[in-house]
Design an enzyme around this catalytic site. Structure first.
Site, PDB file in Angstrom:
ATOM      1  NE  ARG A   1      13.831  -1.772 -13.500  1.00  0.00           N
ATOM      2  CZ  ARG A   1      14.497  -1.435 -12.418  1.00  0.00           C
ATOM      3  NH1 ARG A   1      14.862  -2.346 -11.559  1.00  0.00           N
ATOM      4  NH2 ARG A   1      14.802  -0.176 -12.188  1.00  0.00           N
TER       5      ARG A   1
ATOM      6  CD  GLN B   1      16.045  -3.354 -22.293  1.00  0.00           C
ATOM      7  OE1 GLN B   1      16.523  -3.002 -23.365  1.00  0.00           O
ATOM      8  NE2 GLN B   1      16.495  -4.395 -21.619  1.00  0.00           N
TER       9      GLN B   1
ATOM     10  CG  ASP C   1      13.459   1.170 -16.281  1.00  0.00           C
ATOM     11  OD1 ASP C   1      13.068   1.865 -15.318  1.00  0.00           O
ATOM     12  OD2 ASP C   1      13.963   0.041 -16.145  1.00  0.00           O
TER      13      ASP C   1
ATOM     14  CB  SER D   1      16.834   1.829 -15.606  1.00  0.00           C
ATOM     15  OG  SER D   1      16.310   0.615 -15.096  1.00  0.00           O
TER      16      SER D   1
ATOM     17  CE1 TYR E   1      11.283  -1.119 -11.156  1.00  0.00           C
ATOM     18  CE2 TYR E   1       9.435  -2.424 -11.960  1.00  0.00           C
ATOM     19  CZ  TYR E   1      10.267  -1.328 -12.068  1.00  0.00           C
ATOM     20  OH  TYR E   1      10.086  -0.445 -13.105  1.00  0.00           O
TER      21      TYR E   1
END
Length: 329
Positions: free
Chosen positions: A71, A76, A79, A82, A178
């Site tokens: 992360r 991003q 991911d 997410s 995390y």
């Protein structure tokens, strides 16, 4: 030749949704299909179900597990956790709204005033924040709790009340961003202090998960029994055993008048957008991985290093090796 066999026979790289430990019913057949030097990119669940990884490593496969994407800002767009968690948080609220025998918003009618439903979200990660936003859009009165005090501002920016519990939670997340397990005593104290908020809630949505570990129990059997009959719990951690003690993964049950839902693979229920987001995640990951038409296995690249689980006939990820009881390389 069946289509799946043909893909594995011809492709240099296979991009999948679920593979290895994330595909408990199909990984053994795929282990017979892969070829030496072939690249696999998928969700593989290597920290929860690492057992298939050695079989694929032995076949000479280069394997990348997308759940392990760090992360960091640069990653991003890759991911997958997410992107899928956001959809799960949204859908969890809709499941609760459909199930509960109340409306969410405040209403003023000729027959009287209806007070808004009270929704309590436990865990303000991506799924939790999306659940808060969705419940607020539906007009509910929302409160939320997370072990990381830093998310208080995010919770309040969405119009929810942050539940402050007077217990320390230093280092509640690891270097990869995390959540970390915080110990049995911490979770016992946390549950004790949340009891009042749980008892007054119409809907509870739990989202707490720790990679590679069983989900912590945050809502005990006794606390469920103290909730008002007709209340609803949606346990988004059901695939890891659940945050609620009475959750049955994959089922909806009624315990002491409270409906407890344990949905699994909730993003698949909004498959159009789940697929769209996942495809973009994978495309971004592959774009980072490739250089001049070939895989760029730069060990200095944190994204490559943290997601690679098998290479050159070996299990190479330190945490996966630890889970398998193997010595560090």
């Amino acid at each position: 030749m069946p289509a799946r066999d043909a893909v594995f026979a011809e492709a240099d790289a296979v991009l999948m949704v679920r593979a290895l430990g994330a595909d408990p019913d199909g990984w053994q057949a795929d282990a017979d299909r892969v070829r030496p030097g072939q690249t696999l990119v998928a969700m593989m669940d290597p920290l929860w179900a690492p057992q298939p990884v050695p079989a694929f490593a032995a076949k000479g496969v280069l394997a990348f597990a997308l759940e392990l994407v760090p992360r960091i800002t640069r990653a991003q767009a890759m991911d997958v956790l997410s992107s899928q968690a956001s959809l799960a948080g949204y859908k969890a609220v809709l499941l609760a709204a459909e199930r509960i025998a109340k409306v969410f918003p405040h209403m003023t009618t000729a027959a009287g005033t209806i007070t808004p439903a009270r929704v309590f979200v436990i865990g303000a990660g991506v799924a939790g924040l999306q659940a808060i936003a969705t419940a607020r859009r539906l007009g509910a009165l929302v409160s939320a709790y997370d072990v990381r005090p830093a998310v208080k501002e995010q919770v309040e920016s969405l119009g929810a009340r942050f539940v402050d519990l007077p217990i320390p939670a230093e280092q509640a997340q690891d270097a990869g961003g995390y959540a970390k397990a915080l110990g049995e005593e911490f979770y016992r104290k946390q549950a004790e202090l949340m009891a009042e908020t749980l008892a007054e809630s119409d809907v509870v949505i739990t989202t707490a998960a720790v990679p590679g570990q069983k989900a912590p129990i945050l809502v005990s059997r006794e606390q469920v029994e103290r909730m008002h009959p007709g209340s609803v719990i949606v346990d988004l951690a059901a695939e890891r055993g659940g945050n609620c003690e009475v959750t049955v993964p994959g089922q909806t049950i009624v315990h002491a008048g409270v409906t407890v839902m344990g949905p699994q693979n909730l993003p698949s229920t909004v498959a159009f957008h789940a697929s769209q987001l996942y495809a973009r995640n994978v495309a971004a990951f592959v774009a980072n991985l490739m250089k001049d038409g070939a895989a760029n296995l730069d060990a200095e690249d944190e994204i490559v290093r943290e997601t690679m689980v098998a290479r050159d006939g070996q299990v190479v990820h330190p945490r996966v090796r630890e889970k398998l009881g193997l010595q560090p390389l």
